[in-house]
Write a protein that holds these residues in place. Structure first.
Motif, PDB file in Angstrom:
ATOM      1  N   TRP A 114       0.796  -1.202  -0.007  1.00 30.28           N
ATOM      2  CA  TRP A 114       0.012  -0.003  -0.002  1.00 30.28           C
ATOM      3  C   TRP A 114       1.071   1.180  -0.027  1.00 30.28           C
ATOM      4  O   TRP A 114       0.639   2.586  -0.743  1.00 30.28           O
ATOM      5  CB  TRP A 114      -1.139   0.002   1.327  1.00 30.28           C
ATOM      6  N   GLU A 115       2.032   1.274   0.701  1.00 27.87           N
ATOM      7  CA  GLU A 115       2.885   2.434   0.569  1.00 27.87           C
ATOM      8  C   GLU A 115       3.356   2.604  -0.780  1.00 27.87           C
ATOM      9  O   GLU A 115       3.669   3.922  -1.052  1.00 27.87           O
ATOM     10  CB  GLU A 115       4.007   2.021   1.823  1.00 27.87           C
ATOM     11  N   GLN A 116       3.761   1.528  -1.563  1.00 24.31           N
ATOM     12  CA  GLN A 116       4.113   1.762  -2.859  1.00 24.31           C
ATOM     13  C   GLN A 116       2.917   2.398  -3.784  1.00 24.31           C
ATOM     14  O   GLN A 116       3.234   3.193  -4.555  1.00 24.31           O
ATOM     15  CB  GLN A 116       4.486   0.448  -3.601  1.00 24.31           C
ATOM     16  N   CYS A 117       1.610   1.983  -3.707  1.00 24.54           N
ATOM     17  CA  CYS A 117       0.707   2.432  -4.336  1.00 24.54           C
ATOM     18  C   CYS A 117       0.352   3.916  -4.026  1.00 24.54           C
ATOM     19  O   CYS A 117      -0.270   4.526  -4.872  1.00 24.54           O
ATOM     20  CB  CYS A 117      -0.614   1.455  -3.991  1.00 24.54           C
ATOM     21  N   CYS A 162      -4.424   7.204  -6.405  1.00 22.77           N
ATOM     22  CA  CYS A 162      -3.473   6.046  -5.755  1.00 22.77           C
ATOM     23  C   CYS A 162      -3.089   5.368  -7.282  1.00 22.77           C
ATOM     24  O   CYS A 162      -3.649   5.548  -8.388  1.00 22.77           O
ATOM     25  CB  CYS A 162      -3.962   5.231  -4.989  1.00 22.77           C
ATOM     26  N   SER A 163      -2.048   4.583  -7.246  1.00 21.89           N
ATOM     27  CA  SER A 163      -1.094   3.989  -8.283  1.00 21.89           C
ATOM     28  C   SER A 163      -1.270   2.451  -8.046  1.00 21.89           C
ATOM     29  O   SER A 163      -1.148   2.113  -7.216  1.00 21.89           O
ATOM     30  CB  SER A 163      -0.129   4.363  -8.850  1.00 21.89           C
ATOM     31  N   MET A 164      -1.780   1.828  -9.247  1.00 17.06           N
ATOM     32  CA  MET A 164      -1.432   0.300  -9.131  1.00 17.06           C
ATOM     33  C   MET A 164      -0.272  -0.434  -9.964  1.00 17.06           C
ATOM     34  O   MET A 164      -0.461  -1.378 -10.315  1.00 17.06           O
ATOM     35  CB  MET A 164      -2.746  -0.152  -9.823  1.00 17.06           C
ATOM     36  N   ALA A 165       0.763   0.656 -10.398  1.00 17.94           N
ATOM     37  CA  ALA A 165       1.777   0.313 -11.167  1.00 17.94           C
ATOM     38  C   ALA A 165       2.708  -0.828 -10.352  1.00 17.94           C
ATOM     39  O   ALA A 165       2.973  -2.018 -11.006  1.00 17.94           O
ATOM     40  CB  ALA A 165       2.627   1.295 -11.381  1.00 17.94           C
ATOM     41  N   PHE A 166       2.789  -0.791  -9.088  1.00 17.09           N
ATOM     42  CA  PHE A 166       3.536  -1.589  -8.501  1.00 17.09           C
ATOM     43  C   PHE A 166       2.968  -3.120  -8.523  1.00 17.09           C
ATOM     44  O   PHE A 166       3.642  -4.103  -8.602  1.00 17.09           O
ATOM     45  CB  PHE A 166       3.805  -1.282  -7.060  1.00 17.09           C
ATOM     46  N   LEU A 167       1.540  -3.327  -8.254  1.00 17.35           N
ATOM     47  CA  LEU A 167       0.704  -4.265  -8.289  1.00 17.35           C
ATOM     48  C   LEU A 167       0.685  -5.075  -9.573  1.00 17.35           C
ATOM     49  O   LEU A 167       0.957  -6.164  -9.715  1.00 17.35           O
ATOM     50  CB  LEU A 167      -0.545  -4.264  -7.798  1.00 17.35           C
ATOM     51  N   GLN A 168       0.732  -4.240 -10.777  1.00 15.34           N
ATOM     52  CA  GLN A 168       0.797  -4.715 -12.043  1.00 15.34           C
ATOM     53  C   GLN A 168       2.031  -5.275 -12.317  1.00 15.34           C
ATOM     54  O   GLN A 168       2.225  -6.449 -12.740  1.00 15.34           O
ATOM     55  CB  GLN A 168       0.546  -3.589 -13.167  1.00 15.34           C
ATOM     56  N   LEU A 169       3.384  -4.680 -11.781  1.00 15.32           N
ATOM     57  CA  LEU A 169       4.616  -5.247 -12.030  1.00 15.32           C
ATOM     58  C   LEU A 169       4.809  -6.593 -11.435  1.00 15.32           C
ATOM     59  O   LEU A 169       5.348  -7.614 -11.686  1.00 15.32           O
ATOM     60  CB  LEU A 169       5.559  -4.447 -11.679  1.00 15.32           C
TER      61      LEU A 169
END
Length: 747
Positions: free
Chosen positions: A29-32, A115-122
């Motif tokens: 969550w911190e990365q998002c 918020c961003s979902m880039a980390f979860l996508q990766l």
């Protein structure tokens, strides 16, 4: 910390706590949240451009560690590894943390927060490409299916997550989705219109999963075609894909150079796509669909493979029936079995599982190890058995009623030895049989003559040689105009018996007429089958006739002369007594060696074999074996191999084998898989029919070239059956040569 120590144990304990106390969720969550906050706070454009690059570098390293963590721990801890780091448990825990993070993302979006979902996508892409899609989606897929049922925000979250993975990871992710999602409507909610925006996703779904790969489950084509048809924005893509499928399906080159499983998969995709066409689309695309269909139907019917022909018939019937229900429809006759039923079932789109699916999703984790599949199989078997009982009971009841429909109160027994009585007297002489077969108006007489024709021939009447060719000619042209039971079997068995007892005359006639004009394909195949059957029967050893005179039921008393006469064979009586009282510790052969018997087919093999090789490349109006009549060519090669095997170990077998290998070498690159299969069969017959020392001496060059060809077939042929036959033939050749070499070394 390379070796076991207190520090290592402490680090392992901290890692276990990190995984079990939901610390991964906080990290995710911190990365998002951090990247989104940075975008909102930072105003310097150069810093905005650097921020993603920094994060991408850190994320790549972090994602790699997370995806390979079980392997790292197993290599480090060896036998002391903790169960928390086992792959199944670890990736399930990782997926649960990803799901909790997705719930926070969903909440943030509903609260109008960025918020961003880039980390979860990766991370998801990395897990999928490393083969961990199974344990991850066992956690994510049921929850996403349930939450996206009526929540648009969850549908948006799911679409961003699944379609935002890196391009190199799309294939592994989509392959898992199309095989695991139980209904195409669920797939539509998960992916949304991502296929229209993501070119890689479009390529995988509409090309690679349909034209390059193939799956056994019908679910895959139903999911793909149903997903394309689910919304109006995607329906043009459905039409484009369906037209491309029909175009490839109709290509004669594709039919010949792809495996049957791949071609059947294309047929399933076409039927699944037809199920979703509406009336407007049928009317607008009717001409294009019918045109592509008609181009391919003839190629399928011309195929020597029965399954390919049946696929063409089923697809042709389905397309014409669906596209133009009020117009003229194609109708074929083909064998209906379980595969046919599965194909036709694709014309009906699967329905929404609804609440039952949600209940199964909720209980899937609990019942993962207690699956109910065996019970479902038993239930299916029981229900099928009941259905069979329901289907057969009326027939049995009807049959019993028909048997009991008599004035007699006693139930008649079914006597298997009962013979149907005919109004026409069966012929006793072969010429009377010929006259009855020629008569085209009396059905009873023709049936009576045909039923006893083989028996009359095998009686070896004196005038058989005079009429043998005429009899075979009549039988060859005889047609079943009166629907006589077992007509084909009786006709062929009569021709076979005639060929066995008059082999020289009949074989010359059949091998000459095989290339003659104005014969149907079926008649030419009958000629080959009769020649092969006769060769096999003639090559069998002749059984010595035993004395079948019956022994007297009552022993007559000896005459006075016989009583006074000394018993004959007294030496046998003495020998039996000696043997009875003699104890032996070892005995020789209990049976005498079998008496060698000459192969009756030895002097006839050339007449059966060589005339069939003369004119295979000739082209006539009714026969073009190197063209469209490849079925006859394949059967010819099969027949030549069988005739050679019947002449095994004879003097003429060497020349036959050499001629057959030359024939095979000319046709080895034939485009029809059925012909290549027959060539492989012929090579195996050469190996089995010729002594091993002949293969290594007289046929050494041909065998070496054939071995290279077999290796090429194994590595490069597109037909699975050809590859299988090549493996078997190579093993047979290697074993034969190895035995010959080992035998020569011992000598």
């Amino acid at each position: 910390m390379a070796s076991p120590s207190y520090k290592q144990d402490k680090c392992v304990s901290l890692l276990e706590q990190f995984l079990t106390q939901n610390k991964l969720t906080s990290m995710f969550w911190e990365q998002c949240n951090t990247i989104a906050t940075g975008h909102m706070i930072q105003t310097n454009q150069s810093e905005n451009r650097r921020q993603p690059r920094v994060h991408n570098a850190l994320w790549e390293e972090l994602v790699t560690i997370l995806a390979t963590f079980p392997d790292r721990m197993a290599n480090k801890l060896q036998q002391r590894n903790s169960p928390a780091f086992y792959p199944e448990q670890y990736f399930q825990s990782l997926a649960l943390s990803m799901w909790t993070t997705l719930e926070k993302v969903h909440g943030a979006i509903k609260a109008s927060n960025d918020c961003s979902m880039a980390f979860l996508q990766l991370l998801l892409g990395k897990l999928c490409i490393q083969g961990q899609a199974g344990p991850v989606f066992r956690v994510l897929l049921p929850r996403l299916t349930r939450q996206t049922h009526q929540d648009f925000v969850w549908q948006r979250v799911s679409c961003l997550l699944l379609t935002g993975v890196q391009d190199r990871c799309v294939e592994s992710l989509v392959s898992h989705l199309v095989t695991q999602v139980s209904w195409y409507g669920v797939l539509s909610r998960l992916l949304g219109d991502g296929v229209l925006r993501n070119q890689k996703l479009k390529y995988i779904l509409t090309h690679k999963c349909l034209f390059i790969r193939h799956y056994e489950q019908n679910l895959v084509v139903q999911n793909i075609m149903g997903y394309l048809a689910e919304t109006p924005t995607r329906r043009p893509l459905l039409i484009q894909t369906l037209l491309r499928l029909l175009e490839v399906w109709s290509d004669s080159s594709a039919i010949k150079h792809t495996s049957y499983d791949q071609h059947a998969y294309l047929s399933k995709a076409i039927l699944a796509g037809l199920a979703h066409l509406n009336s407007r689309e049928k009317q607008e695309n009717k001409q294009d669909l019918i045109r592509r269909l008609l181009e391919g139907v003839q190629h399928h019917i011309d195929s020597p493979v029965i399954k390919i022909r049946r696929l063409g018939m089923i697809v042709a019937e389905s397309v014409t029936k669906t596209v133009d229900p009020d117009g003229q429809k194609l109708k074929f006759e083909y064998e209906e079995d379980e595969e046919t039923s599965r194909l036709l079932s694709l014309l009906t789109p699967p329905s929404d599982p609804g609440d039952e699916l949600e209940v199964e999703m909720e209980t899937e984790e609990v019942l993962m190890k207690k699956t109910s599949l065996p019970q479902r199989e038993d239930t299916t078997k029981t229900s099928s058995g009941l259905q069979e009982g329901k289907m057969t009971s009326p027939q049995s009841k009807e049959g019993s009623d028909s048997e009991l429909d008599s004035d007699d109160d006693l139930e008649p027994y079914d006597m298997p030895e009962d013979v149907k009585k005919s109004k026409v007297k069966q012929p006793v002489y072969i010429r009377d049989c010929l006259d009855g077969l020629i008569s085209n108006e009396d059905a009873d007489r023709m049936e009576a003559c045909l039923s006893v024709c083989e028996q009359l021939v095998r009686r070896q009447l004196d005038n058989l040689e005079e009429v043998c060719v005429e009899l075979v000619k009549i039988l060859l042209h005889l047609q079943n105009n009166f629907a006589i039971p077992e007509f084909t079997r009786l006709r062929r068995s009569s021709m076979l018996a005639t060929t066995v007892f008059c082999p020289l005359q009949v074989s010359q006639y059949l091998t000459t007429e095989f290339y003659a004009p104005n014969y149907t394909i079926m008649q030419r195949l009958d000629m080959l089958e009769v020649l092969v059957g006769a060769a096999q029967e003639l090559s069998q050893p002749i059984k010595q006739k035993k004395d079948t005179r019956p022994e007297p039921l009552v022993q007559l008393l000896p005459t006075p002369d016989e009583q006074t006469r000394e018993p004959q064979h007294w030496r046998d009586v003495v020998q039996r007594r000696i043997e009875k009282n003699t104890r032996r510790f070892a005995k020789g052969a209990s049976r005498p060696d079998p008496t060698p018997v000459a192969n009756k087919f030895n002097t006839l093999a050339g007449h059966f074999f060589f005339p069939l090789l003369k004119n295979y490349d000739s082209r006539q109006n009714t026969l073009d074996m190197l063209g469209e009549d490849s079925l006859v060519l394949g059967r010819l090669v099969y027949s030549l191999g069988a005739i050679l095997y019947a002449a095994a170990n004879t003097m003429v077998a060497r020349q036959m084998a050499k001629s057959l290998l030359e024939f095979v070498w000319v046709l080895r690159f034939h485009t029809e898989p059925y012909v290549r299969q027959s060539l492989l069969f012929a090579v195996s017959m050469v190996i089995l029919s010729v002594p091993a020392h002949v293969l290594t001496s007289d046929l050494q060059k041909e065998i070496f070239e054939g071995q290279q060809w077999l290796q090429d077939v194994l590595e490069k042929d597109t037909d699975a059956e050809c590859q299988k036959l090549a493996v078997q033939t190579l093993m047979l050749l290697q074993n034969t040569l190895q035995q010959e070499l080992s035998g020569s070394d011992t000598q």
